[in-house]
Design a protein around this motif. Structure first.
Motif, PDB file in Angstrom:
ATOM      1  N   MET A   1     -29.850  40.848 -12.443  1.00 15.06           N
ATOM      2  CA  MET A   1     -30.623  40.852 -11.188  1.00 15.06           C
ATOM      3  C   MET A   1     -30.491  39.514 -10.484  1.00 15.06           C
ATOM      4  N   ASN A   2     -30.599  38.419 -11.235  1.00 15.75           N
ATOM      5  CA  ASN A   2     -30.460  37.096 -10.655  1.00 15.75           C
ATOM      6  C   ASN A   2     -29.070  36.875 -10.087  1.00 15.75           C
ATOM      7  N   ASN A   3     -28.050  37.411 -10.782  1.00 16.65           N
ATOM      8  CA  ASN A   3     -26.681  37.261 -10.305  1.00 16.65           C
ATOM      9  C   ASN A   3     -26.488  37.974  -8.972  1.00 16.65           C
ATOM     10  N   THR A   4     -27.121  39.147  -8.845  1.00 13.04           N
ATOM     11  CA  THR A   4     -27.025  39.894  -7.589  1.00 13.04           C
ATOM     12  C   THR A   4     -27.659  39.113  -6.457  1.00 13.04           C
ATOM     13  N   ASN A   5     -28.860  38.570  -6.712  1.00 12.95           N
ATOM     14  CA  ASN A   5     -29.540  37.784  -5.676  1.00 12.95           C
ATOM     15  C   ASN A   5     -28.722  36.565  -5.296  1.00 12.95           C
ATOM     16  N   SER A   6     -28.137  35.920  -6.299  1.00 19.19           N
ATOM     17  CA  SER A   6     -27.323  34.730  -6.040  1.00 19.19           C
ATOM     18  C   SER A   6     -26.131  35.084  -5.190  1.00 19.19           C
ATOM     19  N   SER A   7     -25.481  36.222  -5.501  1.00 20.18           N
ATOM     20  CA  SER A   7     -24.307  36.648  -4.745  1.00 20.18           C
ATOM     21  C   SER A   7     -24.669  36.925  -3.301  1.00 20.18           C
ATOM     22  N   GLN A   8     -25.820  37.586  -3.091  1.00 20.10           N
ATOM     23  CA  GLN A   8     -26.260  37.877  -1.724  1.00 20.10           C
ATOM     24  C   GLN A   8     -26.561  36.589  -0.970  1.00 20.10           C
ATOM     25  N   SER A   9     -27.201  35.632  -1.661  1.00 23.33           N
ATOM     26  CA  SER A   9     -27.545  34.362  -1.022  1.00 23.33           C
ATOM     27  C   SER A   9     -26.307  33.609  -0.581  1.00 23.33           C
ATOM     28  N   GLU A  10     -25.252  33.682  -1.436  1.00 20.08           N
ATOM     29  CA  GLU A  10     -24.029  32.962  -1.132  1.00 20.08           C
ATOM     30  C   GLU A  10     -23.310  33.544   0.072  1.00 20.08           C
ATOM     31  N   ARG A  11     -23.637  34.767   0.440  1.00 16.95           N
ATOM     32  CA  ARG A  11     -22.953  35.416   1.554  1.00 16.95           C
ATOM     33  C   ARG A  11     -23.743  35.317   2.854  1.00 16.95           C
ATOM     34  N   THR A  12     -24.768  34.489   2.884  1.00 13.57           N
ATOM     35  CA  THR A  12     -25.489  34.226   4.127  1.00 13.57           C
ATOM     36  C   THR A  12     -25.315  32.769   4.508  1.00 13.57           C
ATOM     37  N   ILE A  13     -25.561  32.481   5.786  1.00 10.38           N
ATOM     38  CA  ILE A  13     -25.380  31.125   6.292  1.00 10.38           C
ATOM     39  C   ILE A  13     -26.376  30.878   7.415  1.00 10.38           C
ATOM     40  N   ASP A  14     -26.654  29.614   7.662  1.00  8.23           N
ATOM     41  CA  ASP A  14     -27.596  29.257   8.715  1.00  8.23           C
ATOM     42  C   ASP A  14     -27.051  29.632  10.087  1.00  8.23           C
ATOM     43  N   PHE A  15     -27.916  30.236  10.896  1.00  9.68           N
ATOM     44  CA  PHE A  15     -27.663  30.408  12.330  1.00  9.68           C
ATOM     45  C   PHE A  15     -28.923  29.904  13.010  1.00  9.68           C
ATOM     46  N   GLY A  16     -28.916  28.605  13.347  1.00  6.87           N
ATOM     47  CA  GLY A  16     -30.164  27.961  13.713  1.00  6.87           C
ATOM     48  C   GLY A  16     -31.057  27.953  12.487  1.00  6.87           C
ATOM     49  N   PHE A  17     -32.316  28.344  12.647  1.00  8.87           N
ATOM     50  CA  PHE A  17     -33.245  28.392  11.522  1.00  8.87           C
ATOM     51  C   PHE A  17     -33.204  29.742  10.804  1.00  8.87           C
ATOM     52  N   SER A  18     -32.421  30.679  11.318  1.00  4.09           N
ATOM     53  CA  SER A  18     -32.310  32.001  10.707  1.00  4.09           C
ATOM     54  C   SER A  18     -31.141  32.037   9.731  1.00  4.09           C
ATOM     55  N   ALA A 213     -31.302  24.074  19.958  1.00  7.19           N
ATOM     56  CA  ALA A 213     -32.227  23.119  19.349  1.00  7.19           C
ATOM     57  C   ALA A 213     -32.233  23.266  17.832  1.00  7.19           C
ATOM     58  N   GLU A 214     -32.238  24.506  17.356  1.00  9.08           N
ATOM     59  CA  GLU A 214     -32.273  24.740  15.917  1.00  9.08           C
ATOM     60  C   GLU A 214     -30.972  24.310  15.253  1.00  9.08           C
ATOM     61  N   SER A 215     -29.828  24.600  15.888  1.00  2.38           N
ATOM     62  CA  SER A 215     -28.537  24.277  15.280  1.00  2.38           C
ATOM     63  C   SER A 215     -28.346  22.772  15.140  1.00  2.38           C
ATOM     64  N   ILE A 216     -28.916  22.007  16.067  1.00  2.00           N
ATOM     65  CA  ILE A 216     -28.846  20.546  15.974  1.00  2.00           C
ATOM     66  C   ILE A 216     -29.568  20.064  14.719  1.00  2.00           C
ATOM     67  N   ARG A 217     -30.732  20.660  14.428  1.00  2.00           N
ATOM     68  CA  ARG A 217     -31.508  20.222  13.267  1.00  2.00           C
ATOM     69  C   ARG A 217     -30.836  20.617  11.953  1.00  2.00           C
ATOM     70  N   MET A 218     -30.007  21.651  11.978  1.00  2.00           N
ATOM     71  CA  MET A 218     -29.343  22.108  10.760  1.00  2.00           C
ATOM     72  C   MET A 218     -28.004  21.416  10.525  1.00  2.00           C
ATOM     73  N   HIS A 219     -27.554  20.615  11.491  1.00  2.00           N
ATOM     74  CA  HIS A 219     -26.257  19.941  11.383  1.00  2.00           C
ATOM     75  C   HIS A 219     -26.372  18.750  10.440  1.00  2.00           C
ATOM     76  N   PRO A 220     -25.317  18.459   9.667  1.00  2.00           N
ATOM     77  CA  PRO A 220     -25.375  17.308   8.748  1.00  2.00           C
ATOM     78  C   PRO A 220     -25.682  16.000   9.479  1.00  2.00           C
ATOM     79  N   ASP A 221     -26.448  15.124   8.824  1.00  2.00           N
ATOM     80  CA  ASP A 221     -26.742  13.828   9.442  1.00  2.00           C
ATOM     81  C   ASP A 221     -25.503  12.924   9.386  1.00  2.00           C
TER      82      ASP A 221
END
Length: 255
Positions: A1-18, A213-221
């Protein structure tokens, strides 16, 4: 179950704060810039009070670009940097305005053609993560306010390094982390309370400027991006803060 959740998490990415599915970020970013392409230059002037022109001018001055050289203006949008570099490289040089968004390239091409910037400018629709140019092609690669929208920034940096000639330079101009605490608070208020309303009134698009505005805050410093450049292969990397870090100019060299 944890492996499935991890796999799903790895396939998402930030779009602003979403979070969005990894393979869909390009589509979401394309939607933003399809929406704002026609009003892009006007909004840049309004939301930065014209200061973006000074940031870009300083970038151009520091580039050291000379007649006969080749420049890739990546995420070149409506062509501010392309126009300036086309004048500097002259008839014997070449500038390529490249962007992943067809509408932005179209607006940039029409604008530059109307201003008589022809002959030494080419246009390309390409993804920064898989550039359609041979190794060792360009003396300079610039990317102004585009890197934060890239899905895999490490891939993009490595691709930029690949297409640079030995002795070439990359210049990334991007919103960054404000260094002065009081200014940071004021900047946050402006970004989240005023900027989206400007987008609604002027560009008839509040959501795209909320994303900005959100994408600026998610960009590396500044320091994180510098290290990412070194990890991508650049032999030297440094940055210059502008306007107390609202924007930072990162420079990398390939020796």
């Amino acid at each position: 179950m944890n492996n499935t959740n991890s796999s799903q998490s790895e396939r998402t990415i930030d779009f602003g704060f979403s979070k969005v599915p990894l393979e869909e970020k390009v589509k979401h970013v394309k939607g933003v810039f399809d929406s704002v392409a026609e009003n892009y230059d006007l909004m840049n002037d309004v939301m930065s009070f014209g200061i973006h022109r000074l940031w870009k001018k300083h970038t151009i001055e520091l580039s050291g670009i000379r007649p006969g050289q080749t420049v890739l203006d990546l995420a070149g949008g409506t062509g501010d940097l392309t126009k300036a570099f086309a004048k500097r490289v002259g008839k014997t040089g070449k500038v390529v305005l490249a962007d992943i968004n067809e509408n932005m390239v179209r607006v940039g091409r029409d604008r530059l053609t109307n201003e008589g910037i022809i002959g030494n400018v080419e246009y390309a629709i390409t993804n920064a993560e898989s550039l359609t140019f041979p190794d060792n092609t360009f003396d300079l690669v610039t990317m102004a306010f585009g890197l934060r929208n890239v899905t895999n920034k490490d891939k993009a940096l490595a691709e930029i390094y690949r297409v640079l000639k030995p002795g070439g330079q990359m210049m990334v101009l991007e919103f960054s982390k404000v260094t002065q605490p009081m200014m940071a608070k004021a900047y946050d208020f402006y970004s989240f309370n005023i900027l989206p309303k400007m987008g609604k009134w002027i560009a008839k698009d509040e959501a795209s400027y909320q994303y900005l505005a959100e994408s600026i805050r998610m960009h590396p410093d500044q320091e994180t991006l510098k290290q990412m450049m070194l990890d991508a292969g650049f032999d030297k990397a440094e940055y210059l803060n502008m306007s107390e870090g609202i924007v930072a100019l990162h420079r990398g060299w390939k020796y």
